[in-house]
Design a protein around this motif. Sequence first.
Motif, short mmCIF file in Angstrom:
data_model
loop_
_atom_site.label_atom_id
_atom_site.label_comp_id
_atom_site.label_asym_id
_atom_site.label_seq_id
_atom_site.Cartn_x
_atom_site.Cartn_y
_atom_site.Cartn_z
N VAL A 82 0.85 -1.21 0.00
CA VAL A 82 0.00 0.00 0.00
C VAL A 82 0.88 1.26 0.00
CG1 VAL A 82 -1.74 1.31 1.31
CG2 VAL A 82 -1.93 -1.18 1.13
N ILE A 83 1.93 1.24 0.79
CA ILE A 83 2.82 2.42 0.86
C ILE A 83 3.42 2.70 -0.52
CG2 ILE A 83 5.00 3.28 1.82
CD1 ILE A 83 4.28 1.86 4.45
N GLN A 84 3.89 1.64 -1.17
CA GLN A 84 4.50 1.83 -2.50
C GLN A 84 3.46 2.27 -3.52
OE1 GLN A 84 7.25 -1.10 -4.68
NE2 GLN A 84 5.32 -1.38 -5.76
N GLN A 85 2.36 1.54 -3.59
CA GLN A 85 1.36 1.79 -4.64
C GLN A 85 0.75 3.18 -4.55
OE1 GLN A 85 -1.31 -1.51 -5.04
NE2 GLN A 85 -2.72 -0.41 -6.38
N VAL A 130 2.56 6.60 -0.05
CA VAL A 130 2.21 7.05 1.30
C VAL A 130 3.43 7.74 1.93
CG1 VAL A 130 1.61 6.25 3.63
CG2 VAL A 130 0.48 5.25 1.61
N ALA A 131 3.19 8.94 2.50
CA ALA A 131 4.29 9.66 3.17
C ALA A 131 4.37 9.27 4.64
CB ALA A 131 4.07 11.17 3.04
N THR A 132 3.21 9.09 5.26
CA THR A 132 3.19 8.77 6.70
C THR A 132 2.14 7.70 6.97
OG1 THR A 132 3.91 10.96 7.35
CG2 THR A 132 2.67 9.75 8.97
N LEU A 133 2.55 6.71 7.73
CA LEU A 133 1.63 5.65 8.16
C LEU A 133 1.42 5.77 9.66
CD1 LEU A 133 0.11 2.87 7.99
CD2 LEU A 133 2.34 1.78 8.17
N PHE A 134 0.18 5.63 10.08
CA PHE A 134 -0.16 5.65 11.50
C PHE A 134 -0.92 4.35 11.78
CE2 PHE A 134 -2.96 8.31 14.68
CZ PHE A 134 -2.70 7.39 15.68
N THR A 135 -0.41 3.54 12.68
CA THR A 135 -1.12 2.31 13.04
C THR A 135 -0.82 1.93 14.49
OG1 THR A 135 -1.69 0.09 12.25
CG2 THR A 135 0.64 0.66 12.22
N ALA A 136 -1.32 0.77 14.88
CA ALA A 136 -1.11 0.33 16.27
C ALA A 136 0.10 -0.60 16.33
CB ALA A 136 -2.36 -0.41 16.75
N ASP A 194 8.79 7.13 -1.01
CA ASP A 194 8.03 8.31 -0.58
C ASP A 194 7.76 8.32 0.92
OD1 ASP A 194 7.17 9.67 -3.20
OD2 ASP A 194 6.77 7.54 -3.53
N PHE A 195 8.07 7.22 1.57
CA PHE A 195 7.67 7.03 2.97
C PHE A 195 8.65 7.72 3.91
CE2 PHE A 195 7.42 3.99 6.68
CZ PHE A 195 6.20 4.46 7.12
N ARG A 196 8.10 8.56 4.82
CA ARG A 196 8.99 9.33 5.70
C ARG A 196 8.95 8.91 7.16
NH1 ARG A 196 7.02 13.96 2.90
NH2 ARG A 196 5.84 14.60 4.73
N ALA A 197 7.75 8.52 7.66
CA ALA A 197 7.70 8.23 9.11
C ALA A 197 6.54 7.30 9.43
CB ALA A 197 7.52 9.53 9.89
N LEU A 198 6.76 6.53 10.49
CA LEU A 198 5.71 5.66 11.03
C LEU A 198 5.31 6.19 12.39
CD1 LEU A 198 4.10 2.94 11.27
CD2 LEU A 198 6.19 1.95 12.24
N PHE A 199 4.02 6.38 12.60
CA PHE A 199 3.51 6.77 13.91
C PHE A 199 2.73 5.60 14.50
CE2 PHE A 199 4.15 11.32 14.67
CZ PHE A 199 4.71 11.70 13.46
N LEU A 200 2.93 5.35 15.79
CA LEU A 200 2.24 4.25 16.47
C LEU A 200 1.45 4.79 17.65
CD1 LEU A 200 5.18 1.67 16.52
CD2 LEU A 200 3.23 1.65 14.98
N ALA A 201 0.27 4.23 17.87
CA ALA A 201 -0.52 4.59 19.06
C ALA A 201 -1.61 3.55 19.24
CB ALA A 201 -1.14 5.97 18.93
N GLY A 202 -2.40 3.71 20.28
CA GLY A 202 -3.52 2.80 20.53
C GLY A 202 -3.25 1.89 21.70
N GLU A 203 -2.00 1.73 22.05
CA GLU A 203 -1.58 0.89 23.16
C GLU A 203 -0.12 1.25 23.45
OE1 GLU A 203 -0.73 -3.20 21.92
OE2 GLU A 203 -0.88 -2.50 19.86
N ARG A 204 0.37 0.81 24.59
CA ARG A 204 1.77 1.09 24.91
C ARG A 204 2.65 0.40 23.86
NH1 ARG A 204 5.97 -1.17 27.78
NH2 ARG A 204 7.40 0.46 28.46
N CYS A 205 3.62 1.12 23.35
CA CYS A 205 4.51 0.52 22.35
C CYS A 205 5.72 -0.07 23.04
CB CYS A 205 4.93 1.57 21.33
SG CYS A 205 5.97 0.83 20.07
#
Length: 633
Positions: free
Chosen positions: A322-325, A328-334, A358-369
């Motif tokens: 998905v990021i390649q196709q 995606v610049a930024t992904l946010f997931t758990a 194109d991908f620059r950063a991954l953000f994580l949240a929803g639970e303790r990482c």
Amino acid sequence: MVSFDEMHRRSLEDPEGFWAGAAEAVHWHERWDRVLDASDPPYYRWFSGGKLNTCYNALDRHVKAGRGDQTALIYDSPVTDTVRHYSYSQLRDETAKLAGAMAARGVGKGDRVIIYMPMVPEAIMAMLACARLGAIHSVVFGGFAANELATRIDDCAPKLVLSASCGIEAARIVPYKPLLDAAIMMAVHKPERCIVLQRPQERCELMAGRDEDWAEVMATAEPHDCVPVAATDTLYVLYTSGTTGQPKGIVRDTGGHAVALTWSMRHIYDIKPGEVYWAASDIGWVVGHSYIVYAPLMYGATTVVYEGKPVGTPDAGAFWRVIQQHKVATLFTAPTAFRAIRQQDPNGELLRDYDLGDFRALFLAGERCDPDTLEWAQEKLGRPVIDHWWQTETGWSIAANCLGVEALPIKPGSPTRAVPGWDLKVLDTDGREMAPGTIGAICGKLPMPPGTFPTIWGAKERYSKTYLREYPGYYQTGDAGYLDEDGYVFVMARTDDIINVAGHRLSTGAMEEVLASHPDVAECAVIGVADTLKGQLPVGFMVLNKGVERPDAEIVKEVVAMVRDRIGPVAAFKQATVVPRLPKTRSGKILRATMRQIADGESYKTPATIDDPTILDEIDESLQGIGLAQRQA
Ligand SMILES: CCC(=O)SCCNC(=O)CCNC(=O)[C@H](O)C(C)(C)COP(=O)(O)OP(=O)(O)OC[C@H]1O[C@@H](n2cnc3c(N)ncnc32)[C@H](O)[C@@H]1OP(=O)(O)O
């Protein structure tokens, strides 16, 4: 360039000036009289007197600014093998028509609309159409059972329900309509109408006089314009688990939400309008509301609506595809999504098949990482991996590493520092501020920044009692943890009975209510035990009524089915055990924390107030019986 420290300081010293500046990025039909109305503490309102429309900000203004051809939304559904792009003009037109259809059926400003839909573009149109009319939506996650939907129907009394014939999980089709019918049957309040999207994978029966086919409704609909509403009017109600089976309807106001979310796209996520931003979550959760729908669209970015899983649709390379196709610049997931990927592809071999240029950063949240997951993702992706902390109540970050302001050093295990607008303190039980490094209740000094919840739907007293009373002048987050010498936040545990299963926030109290309703159960406890994939999993302990002679396994099977039936598959309640007694204090309080420590193999001290310490041995034995305990007293 302003430093993070400087920006944070300004936000606390002059909140009105700070947020008034941020509000310039939003289109207002009428400007506010007061940025912060502090006339009724501890209740605060942002931008009172102002008028705006969230749908206008998310769609129409971009079209009017000449950006109608830009892609607003990419629907990527590996489970139906579909990729579809919607420009801002197309999304505006479809949304305006849906709003027209709803208005023609009597839905107007302030009316409630329940949205019970899978991850399809029509669900996003449904949310935006409500916002367009000034109607209040309440999205219910598809993994909940009919009973949970019924509770929400009764609490917010919707005029209309927007739904779909089915959802599609990796391994099965989930028929939504029977759940909706059952929920309406159970609920005391009866919505006047349901508009149902018929999906080809499983069509459903429509009830004459109540249900209408989405496609037919849209075929005759006239577009409806945006209705300006007060900044303090409710945009949506989103239910979250409370300490009982009665969930809390978190209220989101319109003006503060638009300002804070628009601000966050640049300052926290470092996104530019026109870039592709992907929150791999579900619209049933707050992350989906804020970062699949509202923030990216209000900011003029392109959002991705993904109907799939991180693994199994078709493999652990799905996110990279998905990021390649879609660039995606930024992904946010758990974090749990990354644990799932790592379990299946520990060496990240599938990453080699894709170009993530194109991908620059991954953000994580929803639970303790957990630091392990963070470090794995960082090493494999070679990009910043930003853990950030927020809650359904707050609607956006409490603590984060604001990449768009200044990238601060990452400390694994910490979501970095309180974001601008949040003044965090760690307090002891007497409300005294604790020294750095000492664990206590994490609290935010009032007023909370814009975008946070001003109340609970229809339950102002519950709002005050749950969040504001124990620490006067503060919002009690319900999370325990500490701040270190540099002001970094470390969130360690909940102070109530909420557990976090695969990023889904669930109440063990609600599960206990289900177990306790089994005719053979005298008393019970449910705790969350550590799980390498989902973070936590619920485990039930039951003491049976005297004289019950049925096999334990039979009763366990029944309560597992009951929780799935009454709360839903998302609870992932699959393990329970029968015990002779529950460990309690002399005053009768069940020692759930000690039980959890035994289950997790942590060392623990036998509580001084325990009624009978030998019961802990019995718990240990029962846990061993289901393959869980490794006692370390
Ligand atoms: C970014 C911060 C957040 O938004 S946190 C909230 C969202 N959380 C995430 O996106 C976490 C990512 N997690 C995942 O993708 C999955 O949990 C992973 C780790 C892959 C595990 O998948 P799975 O074993 O299916 O667990 P699950 O927790 O997704 O589901 C548990 C059971 O519930 C079901 N379920 C789930 N979603 C729906 C839905 N929308 N409609 C109907 N049913 C749903 C699942 O099918 C699963 O059921 P079952 O027990 O396998 O039969």
